[in-house]
Design a protein around this motif. Structure first.
Motif: not given
Length: 596
Positions: A564-591
């Motif tokens: 949030y700091m790099s997006l909106f600056g230091e004065d923004v007080d927002l709850d911690v949250s996440y954004r989610y991304e699908i990792n296509e590389a993991a689909f080819n990893n047996p582990e």
């Protein structure tokens, strides 16, 4: 009096109980004998089977009665608590019904071979000898990908050919599918899919516009829907009524007229024809001979008298030289020498006119009533409705919802018919018609379906069967165990109606490689989970085991902190949250799959 312990059902259950106990299931049973004889046997037994509450998910009962059986899950109205230790009591009284009783488990196929050895060839779900018993109305329901539509093929063939499902399930599916296609071509199986726009007009009958080629403009005609047409064909299954129109024509019998120098009745019956003088004669409606379609019905008679009923067996008129007749149509006679009148079928105001040929106001039901004593057509026919819960049942079925009941079918004690609103014809459902539906519980819960439909259909649940994937190992990943693990998590996080069917992984039986597995997860499993857990990616991560992976490169869905700091600056007080991304590389990893 026979010893009830000698009964094969009793012996089978004794062995089944021992088997269950050997597998760690705690089972309490009590057998009470009733001395009063019954009509079908000289004893009656009462079986009380108690099973642990914690394992209630694996016990199901199928009860078959005289004309139908109902599929019951453990629901409050069917069970009573036995004691405080978490046991339920399931009770079914009477040997006649008990003959068709069988235990089903979520892992039933894993113990199927053992059960076969226990029963020693005795089939507790099929009647002893004679015709197999199937529900007239049945719905296969379950999560997506559990083979509901796939299994309708086996069910339909089993019903039509009077074979057990066990026999067909052990037969190569290609052979069963080939037989299914043959029955479909014969008109004994029909398939349709319900959707939100599907209506009464498509299913029963409706008014359709017709544009005439002669430029006379737009006209309207009453057209039968797919189910009405199927029922009409079912009454005459085995006969070629392939035109799809199946209109009914009255043809005048001119036997005895002074200008007929030969025995007309003998000629038309022996040669399987009907005759007219000149197909260009519109005044006497001889021209209708050319308008008959292959598969149309012909009623042959005079005034109030009905002599014969047949089906048009050619595609166009033939010429002949038999004065005064010069044209004929081939007819396959269904019944001759009827010696009936319109009064016999309740049509007191109807008669065959003096025209050579005229359109009849009789219905296919009337035709069936005319000739029902001359033919015994009981060959089963199956009408399959895929995604039955996606349609508006009240709108589609209309008055038919009552007529599909077993006891309301033609020839039954409570036989019923209804007058259709468009054509004004009476309509009823033949007793040889079976309705088979499928229902995706993830699309719409069975708890919300039309109550009238629920009461008239037997329901059979189809759950994911991971054993079909047994032996598939890709890079150390046991696919069977992986599917079981995902479904256990989904059952906890959501419900059992939104589990993942085994059908999604069937391609791995042919191509057991990482590329195919990656494609299945990327194109099928991830989108399905996104639909199940809409905008709740944390639950999707739990199902996929991403929460246990320290290495982010192995996570199928990455949880990235929002800066949030790099997006909106230091004065923004927002709850911690996440954004989610699908990792296509993991689909080819047996582990990545091993954490699931």
């Amino acid at each position: 009096m026979s010893n009830y312990k000698d009964n094969p059902v009793y012996k089978a259950y004794e062995e089944a109980i021992r088997f269950l106990e050997s597998k760690g299931y705690e089972v309490k049973c009590r057998y009470n004998r009733f001395e009063k004889p019954t009509k079908k046997s000289d004893y009656e037994m009462n079986y009380n089977i108690s099973v642990p509450w914690k394992d209630k998910a694996w016990l199901y009962l199928i009860l078959k009665g005289k004309s139908q059986y109902a599929s019951l899950e453990l629901e409050p109205q069917y069970v009573k608590n036995v004691d405080t230790s978490g046991f339920y009591r399931i009770q079914e009284r009477g040997d006649a019904a008990l003959t068709h009783l069988k235990l089903f488990f979520t892992d039933f196929k894993k113990v199927k071979n053992a059960f076969s050895e226990i029963f020693g060839g005795f089939d507790p779900i099929s009647p002893v000898g004679g015709e197999l018993m199937f529900d007239k109305n049945k719905i296969l329901y379950g999560p997506p990908g559990t083979g509901k539509t796939y299994n309708t093929v086996c069910y339909a063939v089993a019903i039509c050919d009077n074979k057990s499902l066990e026999e067909l399930n052990s037969t190569d599916y290609k052979v069963v599918k080939k037989r299914f296609d043959e029955l479909k071509n014969e008109g004994r199986i029909e398939f349709t899919t319900f959707h939100q726009s599907y209506g009464y007009e498509e299913f029963i009958e409706g008014i359709k516009p017709i544009v005439e080629n002669d430029g006379s403009g737009l006209q309207y005609e009453i057209k039968p829907g797919v189910f009405k047409q199927f029922c009409e064909h079912a009454r005459f299954v085995g006969e070629d009524m392939s035109s799809g129109v199946n209109r009914i024509w009255n043809v005048r019998n001119r036997t005895g007229d002074k200008d007929i120098p030969f025995d007309l009745e003998s000629y038309v019956y022996d040669n399987n024809v009907v005759l007219v003088e000149n197909i260009l004669d519109e005044k006497r409606q001889c021209n209708y001979l050319a308008k008959m379609d292959h598969g149309d019905i012909v009623v042959f008679g005079r005034d109030q008298h009905i002599d014969a009923v047949g089906i048009v067996d050619d595609y166009e008129p033939e010429t002949l030289d038999k004065p005064p007749f010069y044209y004929q149509r081939k007819i396959k006679w269904l019944a001759t020498g009827l010696n009936k009148s319109f009064d016999d079928i309740g049509k007191t105001k109807m008669s065959i006119s003096n025209f050579a040929i005229a359109k009849s106001r009789l219905s296919m039901l009337d035709i069936n009533n005319l000739i029902n004593n001359h033919r015994d057509n009981t060959s089963p026919c199956v009408f399959i409705i895929d995604e039955i819960n996606r349609g508006n049942i009240s709108k589609i079925f209309g008055e038919l919802i009552t007529l599909i009941e077993d006891t309301k079918r033609e020839g039954m004690d409570e036989e019923a018919s209804a007058t259709l609103p468009y054509s004004g014809e009476p309509f009823s459902v033949p007793k040889n018609v079976y309705l088979l539906g499928t229902m995706n519980t993830a699309d719409r819960s069975i708890a919300t379906i039309d109550t009238a439909l629920r009461r008239r259909f037997a329901f059979e649940e189809m759950l994911p069967d991971s054993t079909i994937l047994e032996g598939i190992d890709i890079g150390g990943i046991n696919i069977e165990n992986m599917l079981d693990s995902m479904n256990q998590k989904i059952s906890v996080l959501f419900d059992r109606e939104h589990t993942i069917g085994h059908a999604y992984f069937i391609p791995l039986r042919k191509n057991s490689d990482m590329k195919t597995l990656a494609r299945v997860f990327k194109n099928n499993i991830i989108p399905l989970l996104q639909e199940y857990f809409y905008e709740d990616y944390e639950k999707i991560r739990l199902v996929l085991g991403d929460n246990k992976k320290q290495d982010e490169s192995m996570q199928f869905i990455k949880a990235i902190n929002n800066d949030y700091m790099s997006l909106f600056g230091e004065d923004v007080d927002l709850d911690v949250s996440y954004r989610y991304e699908i990792n296509e590389a993991a689909f080819n990893n047996p582990e990545a799959y091993k954490y699931i």
